[in-house]
Write a protein that holds these residues in place. Structure first.
Motif, short mmCIF file in Angstrom:
data_model
loop_
_atom_site.label_atom_id
_atom_site.label_comp_id
_atom_site.label_asym_id
_atom_site.label_seq_id
_atom_site.Cartn_x
_atom_site.Cartn_y
_atom_site.Cartn_z
N THR A 1 0.62 -1.19 0.30
CA THR A 1 -0.24 0.31 -0.42
C THR A 1 0.65 1.41 0.02
O THR A 1 0.36 2.08 -0.54
N PHE A 2 1.77 1.10 0.63
CA PHE A 2 2.84 2.50 0.71
C PHE A 2 3.54 2.28 -0.81
O PHE A 2 4.61 3.56 -0.64
N GLY A 3 3.48 1.02 -1.28
CA GLY A 3 4.21 0.90 -2.75
C GLY A 3 5.89 0.91 -2.30
O GLY A 3 6.97 1.27 -3.37
N VAL A 4 6.48 0.10 -1.50
CA VAL A 4 7.35 0.21 -1.13
C VAL A 4 7.84 -1.32 -0.80
O VAL A 4 7.21 -2.28 -0.78
N GLU A 5 8.74 -1.77 -1.28
CA GLU A 5 9.57 -3.15 -2.04
C GLU A 5 10.63 -3.53 -0.87
O GLU A 5 11.55 -2.89 -1.07
N VAL A 6 9.62 -4.45 -0.38
CA VAL A 6 11.05 -5.39 0.52
C VAL A 6 10.70 -6.45 0.74
O VAL A 6 9.80 -7.54 -0.26
N THR A 7 11.35 -7.46 1.47
CA THR A 7 11.69 -8.53 1.01
C THR A 7 11.58 -9.28 2.64
O THR A 7 12.13 -8.79 3.68
N ILE A 8 10.98 -10.68 2.58
CA ILE A 8 10.14 -10.74 3.79
C ILE A 8 11.12 -11.97 4.32
O ILE A 8 11.12 -12.72 3.67
N VAL A 9 11.47 -12.01 5.63
CA VAL A 9 12.09 -12.59 6.09
C VAL A 9 11.00 -13.64 7.23
O VAL A 9 10.72 -13.59 8.44
N PRO A 10 10.78 -14.93 6.61
CA PRO A 10 9.89 -15.42 7.83
C PRO A 10 9.85 -15.49 8.34
O PRO A 10 11.62 -16.92 8.85
N VAL A 11 9.81 -15.74 9.81
CA VAL A 11 10.17 -16.07 11.55
C VAL A 11 9.48 -16.49 12.29
O VAL A 11 7.87 -16.30 11.89
N GLY A 12 9.68 -17.63 12.96
CA GLY A 12 8.13 -18.51 14.00
C GLY A 12 8.24 -18.03 15.45
O GLY A 12 7.08 -18.43 16.01
N GLY A 13 9.14 -16.55 15.75
CA GLY A 13 9.15 -16.13 17.24
C GLY A 13 10.14 -15.59 17.57
O GLY A 13 11.40 -15.31 16.71
N ALA A 14 10.15 -14.77 18.24
CA ALA A 14 11.42 -14.41 18.61
C ALA A 14 11.85 -13.00 17.14
O ALA A 14 12.62 -12.89 17.58
N CYS A 15 11.15 -12.57 17.20
CA CYS A 15 11.64 -11.92 16.07
C CYS A 15 12.66 -10.49 16.15
O CYS A 15 13.09 -9.78 15.40
N GLU A 16 12.17 -9.82 17.54
CA GLU A 16 13.31 -8.78 18.13
C GLU A 16 14.81 -8.97 17.71
O GLU A 16 15.67 -7.89 17.83
N ALA A 17 14.83 -10.49 17.65
CA ALA A 17 16.09 -10.68 17.87
C ALA A 17 16.85 -10.33 16.74
O ALA A 17 17.72 -10.42 16.21
N THR A 18 16.28 -10.59 15.84
CA THR A 18 16.69 -10.78 14.31
C THR A 18 17.58 -9.35 13.57
O THR A 18 18.73 -9.90 12.96
#
Ligand SMILES: Nc1ncnc2c1ncn2[C@@H]1O[C@H](COP(=O)(O)OP(=O)(O)OP(=O)(O)O)[C@@H](O)[C@H]1O
Ligand SMILES: O=P(O)(O)OC[C@H]1O[C@H](OP(=O)(O)OP(=O)(O)O)[C@H](O)[C@@H]1O
Ligand SMILES: [Mg+2]
Length: 290
Positions: A133-150
């Motif tokens: 919706t922002f027209g911003v291209e990103v690469t998604i890194v799927p994680v199963g938890g502890a996202c804040e550490a990435t």
């Protein structure tokens, strides 16, 4: 399941909302039977209601495809799966916000600055749609938890994760860049089941709603001399005013009952005692049905 009045209710088998939901179901009177540690389906005290234990993320799809007629899970899960379900009731729990966050010292001031960035998340579908919706291209890194550490592990530049108290973001020195969606725990239903089994589903929703309504409320009872009644009635913020009854064999004494908010009870008791109330009893309310 055969018969149109039999329904299957899907509830989480793990995660932070699993136990509160189970407690709510129990309190609503739908007592679970034969619930072994790894049991996937349980009977209940009502032969027409069966409970299915499932991962919170799978519940929207189970409800959408009819494996369950109704379910309880986070709205975030419904959006992530894009499941077509009816939202029936806010259970006033599991309130959180899905946010975009970056390390505190990152030279990023807005979502637009994340063009080309790697975003770690447990919500790939919502995240993809949000950045589109922002027209911003990103690469998604799927994680199963502890996202804040990435970001500190060097595998992502930003995250899209849930926050409620803000403690996890703060501990991991991250700041919020934008809000993606608000979530809470809801009762959801399969649209066809809702059509065909409306009465039974409404019965379950009403039972759950009565517990939600009773939360934080309690019942207060006391004896009051009739001449002190106006003052006591002024103090009590009961639901539609207090109930006043004569006390048999005590001329001039009345019993006053009211529903009050739990958080007010401490102060109320001091005021009520001062106004002449006595024999005060405070009780918890399990369910409230209007
Ligand atoms: N910090 C939070 N505050 C409030 N509600 C939350 C929070 N985190 C998650 N939730 C709600 O609880 C639901 C289940 O999340 P939870 O992380 O407990 O399950 P899970 O991912 O299956 O379990 P786990 O993280 O243990 O693998 C979410 O969909 C969301 O609606
Ligand atoms: O704002 P706060 O109150 O700190 O809550 C936020 C945290 O809660 C959830 O994590 P969860 O406990 O589900 O662990 P997980 O990251 O392993 O999923 C969410 O993913 C955040 O990490
Ligand atoms: Mg989690």
């Amino acid at each position: 399941m055969t018969g149109t009045t039999k329904i299957r209710l899907a509830i989480p088998n793990k995660g932070r909302i699993a136990q509160p939901i189970r407690d709510l179901v129990e309190k609503s009177g739908i007592h679970l039977r034969e619930t072994g540690e790894r049991k996937l389906v349980a009977k209940t005290v009502d032969p027409d209601i069966e409970v299915l234990f499932a991962r919170p993320i799978d519940i929207p799809e189970y409800v959408a495809n009819g494996a369950a007629d109704i379910g309880i899970t986070g709205l975030d899960m419904v959006h992530e799966r894009g499941s077509v379900v009816e939202e029936l009731l806010d259970l006033k729990m599991g309130r959180a916000t899905l946010v975009v966050a970056v390390p505190e010292d990152a030279p990023i001031n807005g979502v637009e600055d994340l063009d080309g960035a790697r975003i770690a998340t447990e919500f790939p579908n919502i995240t993809r749609a949000y950045f589109e919706t922002f027209g911003v291209e990103v690469t998604i890194v799927p994680v199963g938890g502890a996202c804040e550490a990435t970001p500190y592990l060097g595998i992502a530049d930003a995250i899209v994760d849930l926050t409620s108290t803000g403690t996890t973001l703060q501990t991991n020195r991250m700041r919020i860049l934008g809000e993606v969606l608000s979530t809470n725990t809801e009762v959801i239903a399969n649209p066809v089941s809702l059509e065909q089994k409306r009465e039974k589903i409404q019965e379950v929703v009403l039972a759950l709603e009565s517990v939600v309504r009773a939360k934080g409320q309690c019942y207060i009872m006391m004896n009051v001399n009739r001449d002190a009644l106006p003052e006591v009635e002024r103090i009590l913020p009961g639901l539609g005013g207090p109930t006043v009854m004569d006390v048999a064999s005590h001329e001039g004494l009345v019993a006053v009952h009211a529903v009050v908010r739990e958080e007010c009870v401490y102060q109320l008791i001091t005021q009520l005692k001062r106004s002449g109330a006595r024999d005060i009893l405070v009780m918890s309310i399990e369910r409230m049905i209007p």
